[in-house]
Scaffold this active site. Structure first.
Site, mmCIF file in Angstrom:
data_model
loop_
_atom_site.group_PDB
_atom_site.id
_atom_site.type_symbol
_atom_site.label_atom_id
_atom_site.label_comp_id
_atom_site.label_asym_id
_atom_site.label_seq_id
_atom_site.Cartn_x
_atom_site.Cartn_y
_atom_site.Cartn_z
ATOM 1 N N CYS A 68 -22.014 -4.678 1.264
ATOM 2 C CA CYS A 68 -21.738 -5.635 0.185
ATOM 3 C C CYS A 68 -22.351 -6.998 0.510
ATOM 4 O O CYS A 68 -22.052 -7.582 1.562
ATOM 5 C CB CYS A 68 -20.236 -5.792 -0.022
ATOM 6 N N CYS A 99 -20.535 -8.730 -9.341
ATOM 7 C CA CYS A 99 -21.401 -7.718 -8.735
ATOM 8 C C CYS A 99 -22.817 -7.767 -9.311
ATOM 9 O O CYS A 99 -23.777 -7.385 -8.632
ATOM 10 C CB CYS A 99 -20.819 -6.321 -8.939
ATOM 11 N N CYS A 155 -23.579 -0.547 -2.725
ATOM 12 C CA CYS A 155 -22.431 0.248 -2.284
ATOM 13 C C CYS A 155 -22.504 1.670 -2.799
ATOM 14 O O CYS A 155 -22.085 2.615 -2.117
ATOM 15 C CB CYS A 155 -21.126 -0.424 -2.698
ATOM 16 N N CYS A 194 -26.326 -5.415 -8.674
ATOM 17 C CA CYS A 194 -26.312 -4.806 -7.336
ATOM 18 C C CYS A 194 -25.631 -3.440 -7.366
ATOM 19 O O CYS A 194 -24.592 -3.251 -7.995
ATOM 20 C CB CYS A 194 -25.576 -5.719 -6.357
ATOM 21 N N ASP A 243 0.774 -1.232 0.000
ATOM 22 C CA ASP A 243 0.000 0.000 0.000
ATOM 23 C C ASP A 243 0.809 1.288 0.000
ATOM 24 O O ASP A 243 0.237 2.367 -0.048
ATOM 25 C CB ASP A 243 -0.954 -0.016 1.213
ATOM 26 N N CYS A 301 -15.049 11.334 -1.170
ATOM 27 C CA CYS A 301 -15.031 10.124 -0.331
ATOM 28 C C CYS A 301 -14.657 10.466 1.110
ATOM 29 O O CYS A 301 -13.665 11.152 1.368
ATOM 30 C CB CYS A 301 -14.029 9.131 -0.913
#
Length: 374
Positions: free
Chosen positions: A239, A179, A185, A182, A125, A205
Site C-alpha cells: 500500500c 485509493c 494490493c 491504484c 474483533d 485468502c
C-alpha cells in the site's frame, strides 16, 4: 478524550454515530449471500447485529473508534524469496493484540463512563461489530481495495477497537476514499483473492486459509501460498500510504519477537503441542493450535526446495492429527517423488482416515496431482 486515548497508546481517534449508513449492511449481506466468508459461519449468525451498532445495543448513541499502530520496522516482503524461512504476519510477531487493545479500551471506557456518566461497552474483533465501516465513519481512514482500513498517517497498519457508549458525542466527518486508480494490493495477492476492488473472497485468502480454515487446504491454492505459515501481509505491505507510517509509532507491545521474524521451517516442523504452546505463549498464533499450524508449515515446506526437510516430513506421515498427515503427504510428494512412492506403498493400505486417504489418492506415483480435492 483524545489526549486520554493517546496516553493509552492509541494513535488514531474518532467518533462515529451510533448507527451506520444502510449501505454497510447491504454490502455485508451481499458478501454473505455469495459465500465469500467461507467457513466463518459466525458472521452469518449475527449479521443484523454486525450491520448496525444499535441492533447489538439499542441504547448506543455514539461509537468511539480507536486505532493502535503496528507498523513494522522492516518490509514484510523481504522473506518472499527465502524458502527455508517461514513468513508470519507482522501483526502476530508481537503480543496478542486482542489483550493489548482490549486492556487499553477498558481503561479508556472506564474514564469515559465516569466523566460522562454514561454506559459503555468495548469491542475488539471478537463481537459482531463492523469495525472497518465504523472507522471510516469516524474519520480514522477508509476501507481500501484490500478491504482493510487505510490511514493517511499510519498506512495499512492499524489495530482497531470500539467503545460503544450511551453518551451523545460530536461525530467526526467520515474519511474519504483515497485509493484512486491504484490496484497494487489486488495485483500482489498470490491467490487472486480479490474478485473486484473492495471485495475479498476469504476462501482464497491466505490469512483465512492459514488461520480460520480448519481442514485440508485446497490443492489448487497450496502452491500459491509460498512460505506463508500464518496470515499474509502482501496486500497491506504494498500500500503506497505506508510511506507515511512510522514504525516508531507502533505500540511497544507489538514489537516483533526475534524468534518469530524469520523462523526456520525445519525448526517449526518438529514442534509438538507442548513446544508449540511454549513458543507462542502470549501470541495470537497459539489460538489456532499446533495441528493447524504444522499443516501450514508443511505446505511452506512443500513449496520450497530444501531436500533436508524430507526426513522431518516423513516423521509427520505418522502424526496423530489427520490434517498434519495429509499435508505431510503433499509436502513429501513435492520434494521427493521417490520417497513419496515408497511411503505410499507402506502407508496407504493401513490409513483409516478418509481425508488422508484422499491425499494419497490425489497423486500419481510420481507425486503429480491427479485429481482436485477440497
Amino acid at each position: 478524550m483524545q489526549d486520554r486515548a493517546k496516553s493509552e497508546g492509541f494513535v488514531a481517534f474518532g467518533i462515529a454515530p451510533g448507527r451506520l449508513a444502510p449501505a454497510a449492511g447491504v454490502r455485508l449481506r451481499q458478501w454473505l449471500r455469495e459465500g465469500l466468508h467461507g467457513d466463518m459461519l459466525w458472521m452469518e449468525s449475527r449479521a443484523d447485529e454486525r450491520a448496525n451498532p444499535d441492533i447489538l445495543w439499542p441504547e448506543v448513541k455514539s461509537v468511539v473508534m480507536l486505532g493502535m499502530s503496528y507498523a513494522p520496522p522492516q518490509d514484510p516482503m523481504v522473506l518472499a524469496d527465502q524458502d527455508t524461512r517461514a513468513r508470519i504476519s507482522v501483526y502476530a510477531q508481537g503480543r496478542d493484540y486482542h489483550d493489548v487493545v482490549k486492556g487499553a479500551l477498558k481503561r479508556l471506557a472506564g474514564w469515559l463512563a465516569h466523566e460522562a456518566d454514561a454506559g459503555v461497552k468495548v469491542f475488539v474483533d471478537t463481537a459482531p461489530v463492523m469495525e472497518k465501516a465504523l472507522a471510516q465513519s469516524a474519520g480514522l481512514g477508509w476501507q481500501g481495495k484490500h478491504s482493510n482500513v487505510v490511514s493517511r498517517e499510519h498506512g495499512s497498519w492499524l489495530f482497531l477497537g470500539a467503545i460503544y457508549t450511551t453518551a451523545e458525542l460530536e461525530p467526526a466527518l467520515p474519511a474519504e476514499d483515497s485509493c484512486g486508480s491504484c490496484r497494487l494490493c489486488q495485483d500482489i495477492c498470490p491467490t487472486n483473492a480479490f474478485p473486484a476492488p473492495y471485495r475479498l473472497d476469504a476462501r482464497r485468502c491466505i490469512s483465512y486459509l492459514t488461520i480460520e480454515h480448519k481442514g485440508p487446504i485446497d490443492l489448487e491454492l497450496r502452491p500459491l501460498m509460498g512460505n506463508h505459515i500464518y496470515g499474509c501481509d502482501d496486500c497491506l505491505a504494498v500500500c503506497p500510504w505506508n510511506k507515511f507510517a512510522e514504525s516508531a509509532a507502533a505500540h511497544k507491545a507489538f514489537l516483533p519477537r526475534a524468534e518469530l521474524v524469520a523462523p526456520q521451517i525445519a525448526d517449526l516442523l518438529t514442534l509438538d503441542d507442548a513446544a508449540f504452546r511454549q513458543l507462542f505463549s502470549g501470541s495470537p498464533i497459539k489460538r489456532i493450535g499446533r495441528d493447524r499450524f504444522v499443516r501450514n508449515v508443511l505446505i511452506a515446506a512443500g513449496n520450497g526446495t530444501d531436500a533436508g526437510l524430507i526426513a522431518k516430513i516423513e516423521v509427520l506421515l505418522a502424526d496423530p492429527a489427520p490434517v498434519v498427515r495429509g499435508a505431510a503427504i503433499w509436502a513429501l510428494g513435492r520434494l521427493s517423488p521417490e520417497a513419496f512412492a515408497q511411503r505410499r506403498q507402506d502407508l496407504f493400505a493401513v490409513e483409516q482416515d478418509a481425508s488422508v486417504l484422499a491425499e494419497w489418492a490425489a497423486y500419481d506415483m510420481n507425486g503429480s496431482v491427479r485429481v482436485r480435492t477440497t
